[in-house]
Design a protein around this motif. Structure first.
Motif, PDB file in Angstrom:
ATOM      1  N   VAL A 102      22.914  -3.776  12.513  1.00 51.14           N
ATOM      2  CA  VAL A 102      21.970  -4.815  12.100  1.00 51.14           C
ATOM      3  C   VAL A 102      21.530  -5.484  13.390  1.00 51.14           C
ATOM      4  O   VAL A 102      22.286  -6.218  14.016  1.00 51.14           O
ATOM      5  CB  VAL A 102      22.611  -5.834  11.136  1.00 51.14           C
ATOM      6  CG1 VAL A 102      21.610  -6.931  10.793  1.00 51.14           C
ATOM      7  CG2 VAL A 102      23.091  -5.151   9.873  1.00 51.14           C
ATOM      8  N   ALA A 103      20.299  -5.163  13.812  1.00 48.91           N
ATOM      9  CA  ALA A 103      19.809  -5.571  15.121  1.00 48.91           C
ATOM     10  C   ALA A 103      18.730  -6.647  14.988  1.00 48.91           C
ATOM     11  O   ALA A 103      17.600  -6.345  14.594  1.00 48.91           O
ATOM     12  CB  ALA A 103      19.249  -4.361  15.861  1.00 48.91           C
ATOM     13  N   PRO A 104      19.047  -7.904  15.313  1.00 51.35           N
ATOM     14  CA  PRO A 104      18.022  -8.944  15.305  1.00 51.35           C
ATOM     15  C   PRO A 104      17.053  -8.729  16.467  1.00 51.35           C
ATOM     16  O   PRO A 104      17.436  -8.200  17.513  1.00 51.35           O
ATOM     17  CB  PRO A 104      18.817 -10.239  15.471  1.00 51.35           C
ATOM     18  CG  PRO A 104      20.104  -9.840  16.078  1.00 51.35           C
ATOM     19  CD  PRO A 104      20.361  -8.422  15.688  1.00 51.35           C
ATOM     20  N   GLU A 130       7.049 -12.707  16.674  1.00 51.30           N
ATOM     21  CA  GLU A 130       7.734 -12.382  15.432  1.00 51.30           C
ATOM     22  C   GLU A 130       9.231 -12.384  15.658  1.00 51.30           C
ATOM     23  O   GLU A 130       9.706 -12.121  16.765  1.00 51.30           O
ATOM     24  CB  GLU A 130       7.288 -11.032  14.876  1.00 51.30           C
ATOM     25  CG  GLU A 130       7.713  -9.850  15.696  1.00 51.30           C
ATOM     26  CD  GLU A 130       7.440  -8.516  15.022  1.00 51.30           C
ATOM     27  OE1 GLU A 130       7.031  -8.479  13.854  1.00 51.30           O
ATOM     28  OE2 GLU A 130       7.650  -7.507  15.682  1.00 51.30           O
ATOM     29  N   VAL A 131       9.955 -12.695  14.612  1.00 57.41           N
ATOM     30  CA  VAL A 131      11.415 -12.601  14.612  1.00 57.41           C
ATOM     31  C   VAL A 131      11.814 -11.869  13.348  1.00 57.41           C
ATOM     32  O   VAL A 131      11.109 -11.900  12.345  1.00 57.41           O
ATOM     33  CB  VAL A 131      12.100 -13.984  14.677  1.00 57.41           C
ATOM     34  CG1 VAL A 131      11.804 -14.678  15.991  1.00 57.41           C
ATOM     35  CG2 VAL A 131      11.687 -14.858  13.515  1.00 57.41           C
ATOM     36  N   GLY A 132      12.932 -11.173  13.433  1.00 57.53           N
ATOM     37  CA  GLY A 132      13.397 -10.434  12.273  1.00 57.53           C
ATOM     38  C   GLY A 132      14.669  -9.680  12.589  1.00 57.53           C
ATOM     39  O   GLY A 132      15.332  -9.932  13.596  1.00 57.53           O
ATOM     40  N   ALA A 133      14.982  -8.730  11.724  1.00 58.54           N
ATOM     41  CA  ALA A 133      16.167  -7.898  11.908  1.00 58.54           C
ATOM     42  C   ALA A 133      15.878  -6.501  11.372  1.00 58.54           C
ATOM     43  O   ALA A 133      15.122  -6.337  10.419  1.00 58.54           O
ATOM     44  CB  ALA A 133      17.366  -8.496  11.194  1.00 58.54           C
ATOM     45  N   SER A 142      16.050   3.207   9.023  1.00 61.34           N
ATOM     46  CA  SER A 142      16.273   1.761   9.005  1.00 61.34           C
ATOM     47  C   SER A 142      15.249   1.057   8.111  1.00 61.34           C
ATOM     48  O   SER A 142      14.183   1.595   7.817  1.00 61.34           O
ATOM     49  CB  SER A 142      16.189   1.181  10.418  1.00 61.34           C
ATOM     50  OG  SER A 142      14.850   1.218  10.885  1.00 61.34           O
ATOM     51  N   ILE A 143      15.630  -0.144   7.725  1.00 58.99           N
ATOM     52  CA  ILE A 143      14.752  -1.064   7.009  1.00 58.99           C
ATOM     53  C   ILE A 143      14.729  -2.342   7.826  1.00 58.99           C
ATOM     54  O   ILE A 143      15.762  -2.757   8.365  1.00 58.99           O
ATOM     55  CB  ILE A 143      15.276  -1.359   5.590  1.00 58.99           C
ATOM     56  CG1 ILE A 143      15.303  -0.090   4.750  1.00 58.99           C
ATOM     57  CG2 ILE A 143      14.414  -2.413   4.913  1.00 58.99           C
ATOM     58  CD1 ILE A 143      15.891  -0.283   3.376  1.00 58.99           C
ATOM     59  N   GLU A 144      13.543  -2.944   7.948  1.00 58.24           N
ATOM     60  CA  GLU A 144      13.459  -4.178   8.721  1.00 58.24           C
ATOM     61  C   GLU A 144      12.615  -5.210   7.989  1.00 58.24           C
ATOM     62  O   GLU A 144      11.786  -4.878   7.138  1.00 58.24           O
ATOM     63  CB  GLU A 144      12.885  -3.933  10.110  1.00 58.24           C
ATOM     64  CG  GLU A 144      11.428  -3.532  10.115  1.00 58.24           C
ATOM     65  CD  GLU A 144      10.908  -3.241  11.510  1.00 58.24           C
ATOM     66  OE1 GLU A 144       9.909  -3.884  11.887  1.00 58.24           O
ATOM     67  OE2 GLU A 144      11.473  -2.382  12.198  1.00 58.24           O
ATOM     68  N   GLY A 145      12.840  -6.445   8.337  1.00 54.46           N
ATOM     69  CA  GLY A 145      12.053  -7.555   7.831  1.00 54.46           C
ATOM     70  C   GLY A 145      11.695  -8.460   8.985  1.00 54.46           C
ATOM     71  O   GLY A 145      12.465  -8.595   9.937  1.00 54.46           O
TER      72      GLY A 145
END
Length: 181
Positions: A102-104, A130-133, A142-145
């Protein structure tokens, strides 16, 4: 749409936390290339109030284990009574704060959007951080938001009347699925 994006973001985080201990490897490696589909819903303002999200085919090239370049293109051609086109282009850079399952991340994007539904034309440019993980479900998947914050400027044209506008603040919230090669 916002409720769906938030639900997917929450599910991504919960899945990522649960899977973090199960998998020991991911594809955040120098030279890796990913291809994915991103959907970012623009935050409603005077310019984007009447548009919907366009899926964007997005690529990422990892310059280093924690630094990636992004590029994306989304296109839609309407037919029948809904003549018009949708176009979205983006370029960006992303810095991973931690290279893990899980990579921020934090990054910056430059985006151009153009929408035409036959009655209303909308075009705008966005410069945003932008910020997310990004959560790796498998080594290569992978899935990211993410959430974007920045400056949006553009115009709308309806029935020959053109209006210009700008917005500073939250610009988008989105999710993406990625496959790494």
């Amino acid at each position: 749409m916002k409720k769906i994006v938030m639900a997917v973001l929450a599910a991504t985080l919960f899945l990522g936390i649960g899977i973090q201990n199960a998998s020991a490897d991911n594809s955040l490696k120098q030279g890796a290339l990913s291809l994915g589909v991103a959907v970012a819903a623009p935050v409603s303002n005077s310019i984007t109030a009447s548009i919907s999200a366009v899926p964007v085919l997005q690529g990422k090239y990892m310059l280093a284990n924690d630094l990636g370049l992004l590029a994306g293109l989304g296109f839609g051609a309407k037919g029948g009574d809904l003549d018009g086109t949708d176009l979205e282009m983006l370029v960006g850079v992303r810095k991973y704060l931690k290279v893990a399952d899980v990579a921020p991340f934090a990054g910056a994007k430059l985006m151009y959007d153009s929408r035409d539904d036959g009655t209303t034309e909308i075009s705008y440019v966005t410069v945003a951080v932008e910020v997310g993980a990004e959560a790796f479900l498998l080594k290569q998947f992978s899935i990211e938001g993410s959430v974007g914050f920045g400056y949006l400027t553009g115009n709308t044209k309806t029935a020959g009347v053109k209006k210009d506008g700008s917005n500073f603040g939250t610009t988008s919230a989105g999710v993406s699925v990625n496959y790494y090669f």
